[in-house]
Motif scaffolding. Sequence first.
Motif, PDB file in Angstrom:
ATOM      1  N   LYS A  45      -1.856  14.513   0.027  1.00  0.00           N
ATOM      2  CA  LYS A  45      -1.844  14.729  -1.420  1.00  0.00           C
ATOM      3  C   LYS A  45      -2.765  15.905  -1.716  1.00  0.00           C
ATOM      4  N   ASP A  46      -2.253  16.846  -2.484  1.00  0.00           N
ATOM      5  CA  ASP A  46      -3.053  18.015  -2.878  1.00  0.00           C
ATOM      6  C   ASP A  46      -3.680  18.710  -1.676  1.00  0.00           C
ATOM      7  N   ASP A  47      -2.909  18.931  -0.637  1.00  0.00           N
ATOM      8  CA  ASP A  47      -3.372  19.619   0.581  1.00  0.00           C
ATOM      9  C   ASP A  47      -4.502  18.898   1.306  1.00  0.00           C
ATOM     10  N   ILE A  48      -4.654  17.607   1.059  1.00  0.00           N
ATOM     11  CA  ILE A  48      -5.636  16.792   1.770  1.00  0.00           C
ATOM     12  C   ILE A  48      -4.875  15.773   2.610  1.00  0.00           C
ATOM     13  N   LEU A  49      -5.227  15.687   3.884  1.00  0.00           N
ATOM     14  CA  LEU A  49      -4.648  14.679   4.752  1.00  0.00           C
ATOM     15  C   LEU A  49      -5.483  13.418   4.615  1.00  0.00           C
TER      16      LEU A  49
ATOM     17  N   SER B 280       2.442  11.830  -0.224  1.00  0.00           N
ATOM     18  CA  SER B 280       3.575  12.031   0.678  1.00  0.00           C
ATOM     19  C   SER B 280       3.216  11.364   2.002  1.00  0.00           C
ATOM     20  N   ILE B 281       3.978  10.364   2.386  1.00  0.00           N
ATOM     21  CA  ILE B 281       3.684   9.616   3.613  1.00  0.00           C
ATOM     22  C   ILE B 281       4.110  10.455   4.815  1.00  0.00           C
ATOM     23  N   GLN B 282       3.173  10.701   5.712  1.00  0.00           N
ATOM     24  CA  GLN B 282       3.429  11.501   6.905  1.00  0.00           C
ATOM     25  C   GLN B 282       3.737  10.629   8.120  1.00  0.00           C
ATOM     26  N   CYS B 283       3.060   9.478   8.191  1.00  0.00           N
ATOM     27  CA  CYS B 283       3.181   8.642   9.386  1.00  0.00           C
ATOM     28  C   CYS B 283       2.622   7.251   9.077  1.00  0.00           C
TER      29      CYS B 283
ATOM     30  N   ALA C 137       0.834  -1.206   0.000  1.00  0.00           N
ATOM     31  CA  ALA C 137       0.000   0.000   0.000  1.00  0.00           C
ATOM     32  C   ALA C 137       0.869   1.256   0.000  1.00  0.00           C
ATOM     33  N   LEU C 138       1.918   1.265   0.818  1.00  0.00           N
ATOM     34  CA  LEU C 138       2.838   2.408   0.848  1.00  0.00           C
ATOM     35  C   LEU C 138       3.474   2.637  -0.521  1.00  0.00           C
ATOM     36  N   ASP C 139       3.952   1.564  -1.133  1.00  0.00           N
ATOM     37  CA  ASP C 139       4.570   1.669  -2.462  1.00  0.00           C
ATOM     38  C   ASP C 139       3.581   2.247  -3.468  1.00  0.00           C
ATOM     39  N   PHE C 140       2.354   1.750  -3.434  1.00  0.00           N
ATOM     40  CA  PHE C 140       1.308   2.218  -4.344  1.00  0.00           C
ATOM     41  C   PHE C 140       1.025   3.714  -4.129  1.00  0.00           C
ATOM     42  N   LEU C 141       0.892   4.111  -2.875  1.00  0.00           N
ATOM     43  CA  LEU C 141       0.581   5.503  -2.568  1.00  0.00           C
ATOM     44  C   LEU C 141       1.696   6.449  -2.999  1.00  0.00           C
ATOM     45  N   VAL C 142       2.936   6.070  -2.730  1.00  0.00           N
ATOM     46  CA  VAL C 142       4.071   6.910  -3.128  1.00  0.00           C
ATOM     47  C   VAL C 142       4.105   7.062  -4.653  1.00  0.00           C
TER      48      VAL C 142
END
Length: 119
Positions: free
Chosen positions: A44-48, A25-28, A15-20
């Motif tokens: 992403k795009d100013d959305i947490l 941007s992974i925060q935590c 999931a992390l690989d896919f999101l990156v």
Amino acid sequence: MGKHNEFGKLGEQKALDFLVKSGYSIQCTNYRYQKAEVDIIAKKDDILCVIEVKSRTGSFLEDVSEAINQKKIKLIVMAADQYVQENNLDVEVRFDIVLILKKGTTFEVEHIENAFYHF
């Protein structure tokens, strides 16, 4: 560590690989607050984006609404609120689910944005 725990960790990494790769941007990861744990917090795009990862094998399928019940949603929302307060953030928050499905030796990834609105 049990096989299901190892598989869960592998699913979270997928999931992390896919999101990156998708521009997040992974925060935590594995953020904990009281009895709640959030698998991934990303931006992403100013959305947490508060993301729950569900990993399954091809032989174990269930409706996502059964895997994430109202109690779990309440805990995730509480933890997300705490994260926003701790970090003094002024952002839009979205709750997503990333499904990782292992079929043989391959993995399929499905990203459901605003997932909690589907319940």
